[in-house]
Design an enzyme around this catalytic site. Structure first.
Site, PDB file in Angstrom:
ATOM      1  N   ALA A  97       0.843  -1.212   0.000  1.00  0.00           N
ATOM      2  CA  ALA A  97       0.000   0.000   0.000  1.00  0.00           C
ATOM      3  C   ALA A  97       0.873   1.256   0.000  1.00  0.00           C
ATOM      4  CB  ALA A  97      -0.919  -0.006   1.216  1.00  0.00           C
ATOM      5  N   TYR A 132       0.428 -22.262  -6.115  1.00  0.00           N
ATOM      6  CA  TYR A 132       0.635 -21.787  -7.487  1.00  0.00           C
ATOM      7  C   TYR A 132       2.115 -21.520  -7.723  1.00  0.00           C
ATOM      8  CZ  TYR A 132      -0.160 -17.439  -4.812  1.00  0.00           C
ATOM      9  OH  TYR A 132      -0.154 -16.445  -3.861  1.00  0.00           O
TER      10      TYR A 132
END
Ligand SMILES: Cc1cc2nc3c(=O)[nH]c(=O)nc-3n(C[C@H](O)[C@H](O)[C@H](O)COP(=O)(O)OP(=O)(O)OC[C@H]3O[C@@H](n4cnc5c(N)ncnc54)[C@H](O)[C@@H]3O)c2cc1C
Length: 377
Positions: A17, A194
């Site tokens: 962020a 993944y």
């Protein structure tokens, strides 16, 4: 872009962020300083999934070529049962051919954003733990789940333990790994994995468990506990877990989305919250980092269009309902992945049928999430 040249802005926290905000604000001409308590931007964290709603922002910041090089594509999301039989498949490449879904190591994303923020003129001060509000026109709390700025706006809140803990691990990726995020669902537990671009495979394994006290990312765990918890899982899971030699463990806590995200200038500098400081989420929609990126862009865009007070109010109005919806959806997935007994059999049969008969429909359900374009709001 030079619209924010009049502002001095301090950002607390050099996570996803804070660094995305630094980049977006410095590119618009603001004088930006990022204060980060860690002495270095370390190689911490594991994999993150980035969906098109975040990638549109990375594109607008001019970072797509670097992001593409540092990440791997995700063409599918696949759900399996405990035995490793396919329950459902979201074929992203087929049904959303114009969208980019990417898989990246958190440390690579941080590196890339930090370079871009510095190139745009932002200063990053490492080893600087903020204890008092810095002097600036605007202080942005991008200081994560244990934010110091959030209580200034919202008072003290107590998060609630979800009775779930998660292991994170990285193993070497096998040659020819499917470019897919794969979820293996069992009663009271699930495992997501993944491949990343760095020759690594990311594993997150979640189990329901009543005893946990601390919230944080880096508690060391024991690989043997992880293997024992998933001993009944089939498919590729046993082979993957056999390779785990280091694992960290974290407790999953639920926090409300902040009631107050900002304060106009007056009684001290103006304040704004972004990322986990405003809306920590369970990881079950893979949108923690994505929401942080969306926030960062929209805060900068609001500041460019309006005076400080109006921009901050507009920022919260734009962001709070969307983040609430995502956080709620993640809470819902926590239940759906862990179903037991007859409910589980019925739910899996339903998913198999929908996936087979109307495969596009499964993805359509997420159009509200992935079609969102922060750069066009
Ligand atoms: C170490 C770590 C590993 C993570 N790994 C994963 C992962 O593998 N998968 C995943 O989905 N999500 C992960 N996350 C969470 C995910 O990155 C966040 O949901 C998302 O990126 C939102 O990021 P943020 O910038 O709001 O918060 P964060 O990423 O938590 O960043 C906050 C930053 O603020 C700094 N900070 C806090 N307090 C102060 C202070 N008083 N003064 C100065 N600096 C301060 C912290 O050191 C940190 O760098 C991780 C977060 C952390 C911190």
């Amino acid at each position: 872009m030079t619209g924010l040249g009049a502002y001095s802005i301090s950002i607390i926290g050099a996570g996803v962020a804070g660094l995305t905000a630094a980049c977006a604000l410095a590119q618009r001409g603001a004088h930006v300083t990022v204060l980060e308590r860690a002495p270095a931007l370390q190689d911490v964290g594991a994999g993150l999934q980035l969906s098109p709603n975040a990638i549109r922002v990375m594109d607008a910041l001019g970072l797509w070529p670097r992001l593409e090089a540092a990440s791997a594509p995700s063409h599918r999301v696949e759900l399996f049962d405990t035995a490793g039989r396919l329950v459902s498949r979201l074929d992203l490449a087929k049904h959303r051919p114009n969208d980019r879904f990417r898989l990246i190591h958190r440390a690579r994303l941080i590196e890339l954003l930090a370079d871009a923020a510095r190139s745009a003129g932002a200063r990053i001060e490492l080893g600087h733990e903020v204890t008092d509000l810095p002097e600036a026109d605007l202080v942005i709390g991008a200081d994560g789940v244990k934010s110091r700025i959030r209580p200034l706006l919202n008072g003290t809140e107590t998060p609630f333990f979800t009775r779930q803990t998660a292991w994170r691990a990285l193993i070497p990726v096998e040659p020819g790994a499917a470019p897919a995020a794969q979820v293996f669902m069992g009663p009271g537990r699930h495992l997501v994995s993944y491949p990343l671009a760095d020759g690594l495979r990311n594993i997150v394994a979640v189990v329901e468990r009543p005893d946990w006290h601390d919230e944080g990312w880096s508690h060391p765990g024991d690989p043997a506990d992880l293997r024992a918890a998933f001993a009944r899982f089939g498919g590729p899971v046993p082979g993957w877990l056999a390779q785990v030699d280091q694992v960290s463990l974290w407790g999953l806590f639920r926090h409300p989305v902040a009631q107050h995200w900002q304060r106009p200038p007056g009684d001290g500098p103006a304040l704004a919250l972004i990322g986990d400081a405003a809306h920590p989420t369970l990881p079950f929609m893979a949108q923690g980092a994505v929401m942080a990126i969306e926030d960062a862009w929209l805060l900068a865009a609001c500041l460019e269009r309006d005076d400080l007070a109006a921009a901050l109010a507009q920022f919260q109005t734009l962001r709070a309902p969307r983040c609430q919806r995502i956080v709620d959806a993640a809470n819902g997935n926590a239940r759906n992945y862990h179903l037991r007994g007859p409910t589980r059999a019925v739910a899996h049969a339903g998913l198999r049928a929908v996936s087979k008969l109307t495969p596009g429909l499964m993805i359509e359900r997420f159009a509200w999430l992935y079609d969102y374009d922060p750069t066009a709001v």
